[in-house]
Design an enzyme around this catalytic site. Structure first.
Site, PDB file in Angstrom:
ATOM      1  N   SER A 274     -56.506  10.340 -75.623  1.00 21.47           N
ATOM      2  CA  SER A 274     -57.504  10.150 -76.681  1.00 21.47           C
ATOM      3  C   SER A 274     -57.846  11.495 -77.327  1.00 21.47           C
ATOM      4  O   SER A 274     -57.686  12.554 -76.711  1.00 21.47           O
ATOM      5  CB  SER A 274     -58.748   9.512 -76.080  1.00 21.47           C
TER       6      SER A 274
ATOM      7  N   GLU B  26     -53.942   7.860 -64.105  1.00 19.09           N
ATOM      8  CA  GLU B  26     -54.342   7.284 -62.811  1.00 19.09           C
ATOM      9  C   GLU B  26     -54.385   5.761 -62.878  1.00 19.09           C
ATOM     10  O   GLU B  26     -54.434   5.089 -61.856  1.00 19.09           O
ATOM     11  CB  GLU B  26     -55.710   7.847 -62.387  1.00 19.09           C
ATOM     12  N   ARG B  27     -54.349   5.206 -64.103  1.00 17.27           N
ATOM     13  CA  ARG B  27     -54.402   3.751 -64.221  1.00 17.27           C
ATOM     14  C   ARG B  27     -53.018   3.118 -64.091  1.00 17.27           C
ATOM     15  O   ARG B  27     -52.897   1.941 -63.781  1.00 17.27           O
ATOM     16  CB  ARG B  27     -55.048   3.362 -65.556  1.00 17.27           C
TER      17      ARG B  27
ATOM     18  N   PHE C 112     -52.358   5.973 -70.445  1.00 16.97           N
ATOM     19  CA  PHE C 112     -52.007   4.738 -69.739  1.00 16.97           C
ATOM     20  C   PHE C 112     -51.061   3.836 -70.529  1.00 16.97           C
ATOM     21  O   PHE C 112     -50.438   2.944 -69.957  1.00 16.97           O
ATOM     22  CB  PHE C 112     -53.286   3.943 -69.388  1.00 16.97           C
TER      23      PHE C 112
ATOM     24  N   GLU D 194     -61.242   4.384 -83.100  1.00 18.29           N
ATOM     25  CA  GLU D 194     -60.054   3.737 -82.538  1.00 18.29           C
ATOM     26  C   GLU D 194     -60.508   2.660 -81.548  1.00 18.29           C
ATOM     27  O   GLU D 194     -61.187   2.972 -80.564  1.00 18.29           O
ATOM     28  CB  GLU D 194     -59.209   4.790 -81.811  1.00 18.29           C
TER      29      GLU D 194
ATOM     30  N   CYS E 247     -50.512   3.927 -79.951  1.00 14.93           N
ATOM     31  CA  CYS E 247     -50.988   4.955 -80.886  1.00 14.93           C
ATOM     32  C   CYS E 247     -50.371   4.801 -82.256  1.00 14.93           C
ATOM     33  O   CYS E 247     -50.807   5.423 -83.208  1.00 14.93           O
ATOM     34  CB  CYS E 247     -50.706   6.346 -80.337  1.00 14.93           C
TER      35      CYS E 247
ATOM     36  N   LYS F 193     -48.658  14.794 -64.453  1.00 13.83           N
ATOM     37  CA  LYS F 193     -49.906  14.164 -63.970  1.00 13.83           C
ATOM     38  C   LYS F 193     -50.009  12.861 -64.758  1.00 13.83           C
ATOM     39  O   LYS F 193     -50.479  12.834 -65.886  1.00 13.83           O
ATOM     40  CB  LYS F 193     -51.097  15.088 -64.262  1.00 13.83           C
TER      41      LYS F 193
HETATM   42  P1  NAD Z   1     -57.360   9.335 -72.034  1.00 16.49           P
HETATM   43  O1  NAD Z   1     -57.664  10.431 -72.974  1.00 16.49           O
HETATM   44  O2  NAD Z   1     -58.482   8.601 -71.402  1.00 16.49           O
HETATM   45  O3  NAD Z   1     -56.470   9.880 -70.802  1.00 16.49           O
HETATM   46  C1  NAD Z   1     -55.295  10.630 -71.024  1.00 16.49           C
HETATM   47  C2  NAD Z   1     -55.090  11.551 -69.834  1.00 16.49           C
HETATM   48  O4  NAD Z   1     -56.176  12.460 -69.742  1.00 16.49           O
HETATM   49  C3  NAD Z   1     -55.021  10.821 -68.502  1.00 16.49           C
HETATM   50  O5  NAD Z   1     -54.012  11.398 -67.718  1.00 16.49           O
HETATM   51  C4  NAD Z   1     -56.404  11.039 -67.892  1.00 16.49           C
HETATM   52  O6  NAD Z   1     -56.372  11.128 -66.486  1.00 16.49           O
HETATM   53  C5  NAD Z   1     -56.840  12.367 -68.482  1.00 16.49           C
HETATM   54  N1  NAD Z   1     -58.273  12.424 -68.755  1.00 16.49           N
HETATM   55  C6  NAD Z   1     -59.097  11.393 -69.101  1.00 16.49           C
HETATM   56  N2  NAD Z   1     -60.348  11.836 -69.303  1.00 16.49           N
HETATM   57  C7  NAD Z   1     -60.332  13.167 -69.081  1.00 16.49           C
HETATM   58  C8  NAD Z   1     -61.336  14.194 -69.143  1.00 16.49           C
HETATM   59  N3  NAD Z   1     -62.577  13.920 -69.468  1.00 16.49           N
HETATM   60  N4  NAD Z   1     -60.964  15.452 -68.859  1.00 16.49           N
HETATM   61  C9  NAD Z   1     -59.684  15.756 -68.546  1.00 16.49           C
HETATM   62  N5  NAD Z   1     -58.700  14.819 -68.466  1.00 16.49           N
HETATM   63  C10 NAD Z   1     -59.012  13.542 -68.741  1.00 16.49           C
HETATM   64  O7  NAD Z   1     -56.378   8.331 -72.808  1.00 16.49           O
HETATM   65  P2  NAD Z   1     -55.882   6.901 -72.334  1.00 16.49           P
HETATM   66  O8  NAD Z   1     -57.010   5.940 -72.443  1.00 16.49           O
HETATM   67  O9  NAD Z   1     -55.146   7.003 -71.056  1.00 16.49           O
HETATM   68  O10 NAD Z   1     -54.790   6.572 -73.460  1.00 16.49           O
HETATM   69  C11 NAD Z   1     -55.110   6.010 -74.691  1.00 16.49           C
HETATM   70  C12 NAD Z   1     -55.240   7.067 -75.755  1.00 16.49           C
HETATM   71  O11 NAD Z   1     -54.032   7.818 -75.877  1.00 16.49           O
HETATM   72  C13 NAD Z   1     -55.489   6.472 -77.144  1.00 16.49           C
HETATM   73  O12 NAD Z   1     -56.455   7.247 -77.796  1.00 16.49           O
HETATM   74  C14 NAD Z   1     -54.137   6.590 -77.818  1.00 16.49           C
HETATM   75  O13 NAD Z   1     -54.176   6.640 -79.230  1.00 16.49           O
HETATM   76  C15 NAD Z   1     -53.654   7.880 -77.253  1.00 16.49           C
HETATM   77  N6  NAD Z   1     -52.204   7.997 -77.378  1.00 16.49           N
HETATM   78  C16 NAD Z   1     -51.726   8.848 -78.319  1.00 16.49           C
HETATM   79  C17 NAD Z   1     -50.365   8.968 -78.515  1.00 16.49           C
HETATM   80  C18 NAD Z   1     -49.832   9.882 -79.580  1.00 16.49           C
HETATM   81  O14 NAD Z   1     -48.620  10.014 -79.689  1.00 16.49           O
HETATM   82  N7  NAD Z   1     -50.673  10.536 -80.360  1.00 16.49           N
HETATM   83  C19 NAD Z   1     -49.485   8.230 -77.711  1.00 16.49           C
HETATM   84  C20 NAD Z   1     -50.001   7.379 -76.740  1.00 16.49           C
HETATM   85  C21 NAD Z   1     -51.378   7.268 -76.586  1.00 16.49           C
END
Ligand code: NAD
Length: 500
Positions: free
Chosen positions: A244, A194-195, A167, A400, A299, A191
């Protein structure tokens, strides 16, 4: 290149509330999802309902995969130089839509309009970099590897790739992948989170207008079911994930088990080490911007300041004073430097971490919990919080938080500080503030985070350098961006030739 098309409409079926229901983009058209349940997209600045997002699953993914598979042979056969002409057209459209896109990003995510503008610039940087692919995709050749025998490597696309994105950078992160993958000759599915699905949709609208052939790029809305649909689909050759760490690890395992290429970029806990010889004023100013920019939902945010020796006391006072200057509010308003967090639930989660830090004995030197925006009482705001006397064993130092909470920790020596960073299970980014080249060199040499800043707060590699972390922050081998993207999205075919 085909002639410009009729403008695509983003409008979906109206519901009783007149709130738009978002559509998928498949095979060059906006179509309804097969989903029967829906999520909400809300403006974090004021809780206004912006749209309903379908929670698609395997059926929607399959439709997109079939369109992408159908488009693949002709797209693969399109000369790279012609493929990137669509990206030139897209770049032009992105430049023209720059402000619109920044505004959509701020409206659905909450970050300030300047932060959105920077992320849209980084979005376009990735298109620029992908335009170089007729050069960067070239293989290698050698005559006479044995007498009269020559050897060549050529890079070939692999088929359909997908990106699953988080997101926090709604426009930019999908474009860390898509332009590179399609310029290499693959077809693609996004994909989005969704937020925050609407910035990606705006970019798809622009790609449609740029005339990209049907099925080359596709967008499917949803959450876990759509992700599982991607991970399990035999028609998808590889997956780029950002989110994450627990989900990154899950995606990595499940996609790899199905024989796909995977790069999964995970979460972060980024340390900034401040040496006693650093310029303290600058270190404090830069670390504060780094921690609280994008409300800490970045991140690459430096979320823990590690003061070495006398640097600890020197930093504490300055960090609190810098953090107090931060103006919080609706990101569209001028002068606001920190917007709300993404959702009410996330605000509660961050508040939970602050409670946890207090329970564990850290000192809350600046308490942002009670911040309210008088103009937007329903927004998901938090003021900046600063914890001092944090120790490495505390939950707030280990996990985090992904919110506007800075932890300040003390280390007796440089070696002790390095050991703290090395012990942490995540390794996305880190920075050191010092005037000693030797200390900076030693830090770079010893610590694992793969994106490192020396007197820089947010060590964000540009589109022509590799992007991705280490340890629990990255699962896979090949990073995002630049020539790494070409490695990820192509196979290297070796041909050994002898003519009689
Ligand atoms: P998230 O892991 O909740 O969601 C990421 C994606 O995975 C979304 O598209 C979501 O729909 C999907 N998803 C969520 N839960 C899932 C599950 N249980 N099974 C399968 N798919 C699932 O992450 P977020 O809250 O949207 O984003 C924040 C996180 O992203 C933070 O941890 C941040 O550090 C990380 N991030 C990392 C980088 C990097 O370069 N390493 C860059 C941006 C964000």
């Amino acid at each position: 290149m085909s002639a410009p098309r009729e403008p695509a409409t983003l409008a979906g079926p109206e519901v009783a509330t007149s709130v738009r229901t978002l559509q998928n983009y498949v095979g060059g058209r906006w179509i309804d999802s097969a989903a029967t349940n829906f999520g909400e997209v809300r403006n974090p600045a004021n809780d206004q309902l912006l749209a309903r997002v379908p929670m698609g699953g395997a059926a929607d993914v399959d439709r997109a995969v079939q369109a992408a598979l159908k488009a693949y042979p002709a797209w693969r056969a399109t000369p790279p130089v012609n493929r990137v002409r669509y990206l030139f057209a897209l770049k032009d459209k992105l430049e023209r839509a720059f402000e619109d896109l920044a505004r959509i990003c701020t409206t659905e995510h909450g970050k300030t309009i300047d932060e959105s503008r920077s992320s849209v610039r980084r979005t376009i940087d990735n298109v620029d970099q992908a335009i170089a692919i007729p050069t960067t995709i070239q293989g290698r050749a050698m005559e006479d590897i044995a007498h009269g025998i020559d050897c060549t490597t050529m890079r070939q696309p692999l088929g359909v790739f997908a990106a699953i994105t988080p997101f926090n950078f709604p426009a930019m992160v999908p474009m860390w992948f898509l332009p590179h993958a399609i310029a290499c000759g693959n077809t693609f599915i996004v994909k989005p989170s969704e937020r925050v699905p609407m910035s990606a949709m705006k970019i798809f609208e622009l790609m449609h207008d740029a005339g990209l052939p049907e099925g080359v790029v596709n967008l499917v809305h949803g959450a876990k079911d759509a992700v599982d649909g991607i991970l399990d689909h035999p028609g998808i050759a590889g997956v780029s994930f950002v989110g994450s760490s627990p989900v990154a690890h899950y995606v990595y395992k499940r996609a790899a088990e199905k024989g796909k290429r995977v790069q999964a970029l995970g979460g972060a806990k980024n340390f900034v080490l401040v040496m006693p010889d650093a310029d303290m004023d600058r270190a404090a100013q830069v670390s504060t911007e780094s921690c609280f920019g994008c409300a800490g939902e970045r991140c690459l945010a430096n979320s823990v300041v590690l003061g070495v020796g006398a640097a600890y006391d020197a930093m504490v006072e300055r960090l609190v004073s810098e953090a107090k200057k931060i103006k919080v509010g609706d990101g569209t308003e001028s002068g606001v430097v920190m917007g709300p967090v993404i959702s009410r639930a996330h605000r509660e989660k961050v508040l939970g971490y602050i409670e946890q830090g207090l329970k564990e004995g850290a000192t809350l030197a600046l308490d942002g919990r009670s911040y309210k925006d008088p103009k937007n009482p329903d927004g998901y705001y938090l003021g900046p919080s600063v914890f001092t006397n944090v120790t490495p064993d505390m939950v707030i130092a280990k996990e985090e938080i992904f919110g506007p909470v800075l932890c300040v920790m003390k280390a007796g020596t440089f070696d002790e500080a390095v050991a703290i960073v090395k012990r942490h299970e995540l390794g996305n980014a880190s920075s050191i503030f010092t005037s000693s080249g030797k200390a900076a060199r030693e830090y770079r040499y010893q610590v694992e985070p793969s994106m490192l800043g020396v007197n820089i707060g947010v060590a964000a590699p540009m589109a022509f350098f590799p992007f991705g972390g280490a340890k629990g922050s990255f699962f896979g081998d090949i990073k995002a961006h630049g020539t790494d993207a070409v490695d990820f999205y192509t196979d290297k075919k070796v041909t050994i030739t002898r003519w009689f």
